[in-house]
Motif scaffolding. Structure first.
Motif, PDB file in Angstrom:
ATOM      1  N   LYS A 106       2.324  -9.946 -10.157  1.00  0.00           N
ATOM      2  CA  LYS A 106       1.008  -9.330  -9.958  1.00  0.00           C
ATOM      3  C   LYS A 106       0.631  -8.391 -11.098  1.00  0.00           C
ATOM      4  O   LYS A 106      -0.515  -8.000 -11.227  1.00  0.00           O
ATOM      5  CB  LYS A 106       0.999  -8.530  -8.657  1.00  0.00           C
ATOM      6  N   ILE A 151     -12.478   8.683  -1.015  1.00  0.00           N
ATOM      7  CA  ILE A 151     -11.969   8.294  -2.336  1.00  0.00           C
ATOM      8  C   ILE A 151     -12.273   6.818  -2.534  1.00  0.00           C
ATOM      9  O   ILE A 151     -12.051   6.013  -1.626  1.00  0.00           O
ATOM     10  CB  ILE A 151     -10.465   8.599  -2.493  1.00  0.00           C
ATOM     11  N   VAL A 154       1.456  10.134  -2.934  1.00  0.00           N
ATOM     12  CA  VAL A 154       0.025  10.070  -2.612  1.00  0.00           C
ATOM     13  C   VAL A 154      -0.116  10.246  -1.103  1.00  0.00           C
ATOM     14  O   VAL A 154       0.443   9.471  -0.334  1.00  0.00           O
ATOM     15  CB  VAL A 154      -0.582   8.725  -3.050  1.00  0.00           C
ATOM     16  N   GLY A 155      -0.831  11.291  -0.700  1.00  0.00           N
ATOM     17  CA  GLY A 155      -0.953  11.608   0.720  1.00  0.00           C
ATOM     18  C   GLY A 155      -2.290  11.187   1.288  1.00  0.00           C
ATOM     19  O   GLY A 155      -3.058  10.436   0.673  1.00  0.00           O
ATOM     20  N   GLY A 156      -2.570  11.683   2.479  1.00  0.00           N
ATOM     21  CA  GLY A 156      -3.838  11.405   3.142  1.00  0.00           C
ATOM     22  C   GLY A 156      -4.631  12.687   3.312  1.00  0.00           C
ATOM     23  O   GLY A 156      -4.113  13.787   3.117  1.00  0.00           O
ATOM     24  N   LEU A 169       4.732   4.664   6.020  1.00  0.00           N
ATOM     25  CA  LEU A 169       4.550   5.835   5.139  1.00  0.00           C
ATOM     26  C   LEU A 169       5.650   6.875   5.373  1.00  0.00           C
ATOM     27  O   LEU A 169       6.098   7.538   4.431  1.00  0.00           O
ATOM     28  CB  LEU A 169       3.175   6.466   5.373  1.00  0.00           C
ATOM     29  N   HIS A 175       0.408   9.725   7.585  1.00  0.00           N
ATOM     30  CA  HIS A 175       0.505  10.562   6.381  1.00  0.00           C
ATOM     31  C   HIS A 175       0.945  11.984   6.761  1.00  0.00           C
ATOM     32  O   HIS A 175       1.725  12.616   6.046  1.00  0.00           O
ATOM     33  CB  HIS A 175      -0.841  10.614   5.662  1.00  0.00           C
ATOM     34  N   GLY A 235      11.125  -3.977  -6.847  1.00  0.00           N
ATOM     35  CA  GLY A 235      11.727  -2.968  -5.994  1.00  0.00           C
ATOM     36  C   GLY A 235      10.928  -2.784  -4.722  1.00  0.00           C
ATOM     37  O   GLY A 235       9.812  -3.281  -4.596  1.00  0.00           O
ATOM     38  N   VAL A 239       2.122   4.090  -2.487  1.00  0.00           N
ATOM     39  CA  VAL A 239       2.164   2.942  -1.577  1.00  0.00           C
ATOM     40  C   VAL A 239       1.324   3.200  -0.336  1.00  0.00           C
ATOM     41  O   VAL A 239       1.096   4.337   0.074  1.00  0.00           O
ATOM     42  CB  VAL A 239       3.608   2.569  -1.154  1.00  0.00           C
ATOM     43  N   GLY A 240       0.868   2.125   0.237  1.00  0.00           N
ATOM     44  CA  GLY A 240       0.119   2.189   1.478  1.00  0.00           C
ATOM     45  C   GLY A 240       0.457   0.975   2.311  1.00  0.00           C
ATOM     46  O   GLY A 240       0.933  -0.035   1.784  1.00  0.00           O
ATOM     47  N   ILE A 299      -5.264   2.934  -5.839  1.00  0.00           N
ATOM     48  CA  ILE A 299      -4.970   4.235  -6.451  1.00  0.00           C
ATOM     49  C   ILE A 299      -3.858   4.093  -7.487  1.00  0.00           C
ATOM     50  O   ILE A 299      -3.960   4.612  -8.610  1.00  0.00           O
ATOM     51  CB  ILE A 299      -4.602   5.265  -5.355  1.00  0.00           C
ATOM     52  N   LEU A 306      -3.512   6.084  10.668  1.00  0.00           N
ATOM     53  CA  LEU A 306      -3.046   6.161   9.274  1.00  0.00           C
ATOM     54  C   LEU A 306      -2.943   7.627   8.833  1.00  0.00           C
ATOM     55  O   LEU A 306      -1.968   8.044   8.198  1.00  0.00           O
ATOM     56  CB  LEU A 306      -4.027   5.390   8.384  1.00  0.00           C
TER      57      LEU A 306
HETATM   58  N1  LIG Z   1      -8.084   4.249  -0.674  1.00  0.00           N
HETATM   59  C1  LIG Z   1      -8.371   5.177   0.240  1.00  0.00           C
HETATM   60  O1  LIG Z   1      -9.489   5.270   0.761  1.00  0.00           O
HETATM   61  C2  LIG Z   1      -7.340   6.186   0.637  1.00  0.00           C
HETATM   62  C3  LIG Z   1      -7.744   7.347   1.226  1.00  0.00           C
HETATM   63  C4  LIG Z   1      -6.798   8.300   1.563  1.00  0.00           C
HETATM   64  C5  LIG Z   1      -5.448   8.022   1.380  1.00  0.00           C
HETATM   65  N2  LIG Z   1      -5.072   6.852   0.826  1.00  0.00           N
HETATM   66  C6  LIG Z   1      -3.654   6.577   0.689  1.00  0.00           C
HETATM   67  O2  LIG Z   1      -3.305   6.316  -0.630  1.00  0.00           O
HETATM   68  C7  LIG Z   1      -2.234   5.364  -0.674  1.00  0.00           C
HETATM   69  C8  LIG Z   1      -2.650   4.240  -1.605  1.00  0.00           C
HETATM   70  O3  LIG Z   1      -3.878   3.699  -1.139  1.00  0.00           O
HETATM   71  P1  LIG Z   1      -4.530   2.408  -1.802  1.00  0.00           P
HETATM   72  O4  LIG Z   1      -5.883   2.293  -1.258  1.00  0.00           O
HETATM   73  O5  LIG Z   1      -4.308   2.463  -3.277  1.00  0.00           O
HETATM   74  O6  LIG Z   1      -3.587   1.271  -1.161  1.00  0.00           O
HETATM   75  P2  LIG Z   1      -3.575  -0.299  -1.469  1.00  0.00           P
HETATM   76  O7  LIG Z   1      -4.625  -0.674  -2.436  1.00  0.00           O
HETATM   77  O8  LIG Z   1      -3.525  -0.981  -0.136  1.00  0.00           O
HETATM   78  O9  LIG Z   1      -2.166  -0.498  -2.215  1.00  0.00           O
HETATM   79  C9  LIG Z   1      -0.978  -0.293  -1.531  1.00  0.00           C
HETATM   80  C10 LIG Z   1       0.157  -0.436  -2.511  1.00  0.00           C
HETATM   81  O10 LIG Z   1       1.385  -0.184  -1.840  1.00  0.00           O
HETATM   82  C11 LIG Z   1       2.291  -1.180  -2.271  1.00  0.00           C
HETATM   83  N3  LIG Z   1       3.371  -1.311  -1.290  1.00  0.00           N
HETATM   84  C12 LIG Z   1       3.236  -1.478   0.035  1.00  0.00           C
HETATM   85  N4  LIG Z   1       4.450  -1.537   0.599  1.00  0.00           N
HETATM   86  C13 LIG Z   1       5.358  -1.415  -0.404  1.00  0.00           C
HETATM   87  C14 LIG Z   1       6.764  -1.428  -0.467  1.00  0.00           C
HETATM   88  N5  LIG Z   1       7.502  -1.543   0.649  1.00  0.00           N
HETATM   89  N6  LIG Z   1       7.385  -1.266  -1.665  1.00  0.00           N
HETATM   90  C15 LIG Z   1       6.652  -1.123  -2.796  1.00  0.00           C
HETATM   91  N7  LIG Z   1       5.302  -1.112  -2.814  1.00  0.00           N
HETATM   92  C16 LIG Z   1       4.672  -1.269  -1.613  1.00  0.00           C
HETATM   93  C17 LIG Z   1       1.457  -2.420  -2.412  1.00  0.00           C
HETATM   94  O11 LIG Z   1       2.148  -3.362  -3.185  1.00  0.00           O
HETATM   95  P3  LIG Z   1       1.984  -4.935  -3.009  1.00  0.00           P
HETATM   96  O12 LIG Z   1       1.109  -5.366  -4.174  1.00  0.00           O
HETATM   97  O13 LIG Z   1       3.372  -5.443  -3.123  1.00  0.00           O
HETATM   98  O14 LIG Z   1       1.361  -5.198  -1.662  1.00  0.00           O
HETATM   99  C18 LIG Z   1       0.258  -1.820  -3.141  1.00  0.00           C
HETATM  100  O15 LIG Z   1       0.540  -1.646  -4.516  1.00  0.00           O
HETATM  101  C19 LIG Z   1      -2.045   4.888   0.773  1.00  0.00           C
HETATM  102  O16 LIG Z   1      -0.940   5.562   1.338  1.00  0.00           O
HETATM  103  C20 LIG Z   1      -3.321   5.292   1.452  1.00  0.00           C
HETATM  104  O17 LIG Z   1      -3.171   5.516   2.842  1.00  0.00           O
HETATM  105  C21 LIG Z   1      -5.973   5.926   0.437  1.00  0.00           C
END
Ligand SMILES: NC(=O)c1ccc[n+]([C@@H]2O[C@H](COP(=O)([O-])OP(=O)(O)OC[C@H]3O[C@@H](n4cnc5c(N)ncnc54)[C@H](OP(=O)(O)O)[C@@H]3O)[C@@H](O)[C@H]2O)c1
Length: 217
Positions: free
Chosen positions: A37, A163, A106-108, A80, A137, A48, A70-71, A13, A133
């Motif tokens: 990255k 999503i 970004v929430g859930g 979270l 959220h 950070g 973040v996730g 996201i 998870l």
């Molecule tokens: N995709 C879905 O289906 C979905 C659905 C509903 C809600 N969400 C929520 O949306 C959010 C983003 O989802 P996503 O799918 O995009 O997640 P993702 O692809 O797993 O990416 C997670 C991101 O968080 C970063 N991160 C984790 N810990 C961190 C920290 N301590 N400091 C800084 N950055 C950190 C990771 O960075 P690194 O590169 O350093 O690991 C990565 O950029 C999550 O909270 C997820 O639960 C997602």
């Protein structure tokens, strides 16, 4: 043009939020754990950690908005909640003469109400790790709701129930705490691209301070 600090820019996201914001001419600083990255992203990249309020404060100064996408990946969903507290705590440590940026998280979808009146996380068949998870959220949102907007103008954008990366239509519908169900009644969907459109629209419009809102087709 907004000055944005974005945590999570390497994620599914966050990468789309980064692209959408840069495409509209905003000045984005991607705050990442591993700058390598994001070497060719076109954004300013700094190191950070969203879990460290000092790290949040370092990038919050001089910014209009701090966004967290973040996730936890396959790790502890509880991060979270820690992240939400760190974001608010970090911007609150800015000095009295430094304007506090808005915070958009970004929430859930789990805590949204379905048309049948139940919450998404109570639906039958939700796998236990996904439910955990969703509840994390929800706990992060509960915390944000304790933060007066006079202290920090926060918003939380929940996606539709489904999503995934896909098409950027540039259209969507919004609601507050009710799941946005597709107009054909066939579920609840949003592409990560259109989620990013809605989030950057919120950056530009500041329409949901102190609120959770959600986006779907
Ligand atoms: N995709 C879905 O289906 C979905 C659905 C509903 C809600 N969400 C929520 O949306 C959010 C983003 O989802 P996503 O799918 O995009 O997640 P993702 O692809 O797993 O990416 C997670 C991101 O968080 C970063 N991160 C984790 N810990 C961190 C920290 N301590 N400091 C800084 N950055 C950190 C990771 O960075 P690194 O590169 O350093 O690991 C990565 O950029 C999550 O909270 C997820 O639960 C997602």
């Amino acid at each position: 043009m907004a000055k944005i600090a974005l945590f999570g820019a390497t994620g599914t996201i966050g990468a789309r939020v980064l692209r959408e914001a840069l495409g509209r001419g905003h000045q984005v600083t991607a705050v990442v754990r591993d700058p390598a990255k994001l070497a060719d992203s076109g954004a300013e990249v700094v190191r950070g950690d969203v879990l460290d309020p000092h790290s949040v404060a370092e990038v919050a100064g001089g910014r209009d908005v701090v966004v967290s996408a973040v996730g936890p990946g396959s790790g502890d969903p509880g991060v979270l909640v820690t992240a939400a507290k760190s974001l608010i705590g970090g911007v609150c440590t800015l000095g009295p003469d430094e304007p506090r940026p808005r915070v958009i998280v970004v929430g859930g979808a789990g805590s949204l109400r379905t048309p049948g009146g139940q919450l998404v996380w109570d639906a039958a068949g939700v796998p236990e790790p996904v439910r955990a998870l969703m509840h994390a959220h929800g706990e992060a949102l509960d915390f944000l709701r304790t933060v007066p907007v006079e202290e920090v103008r926060w918003s939380c954008l929940s996606p539709a129930a489904q999503i995934a990366p896909g098409e950027r239509r540039g259209t969507y519908r919004l609601a507050l705490d009710d799941l946005v169900v597709d107009e054909d009644g066939g579920g609840s969907h949003i592409s990560a691209e259109d989620y990013a459109v809605a989030l950057v629209d919120e950056i530009e419009r500041d329409a949901h301070a102190g609120k959770r809102f959600t986006v779907g087709y």
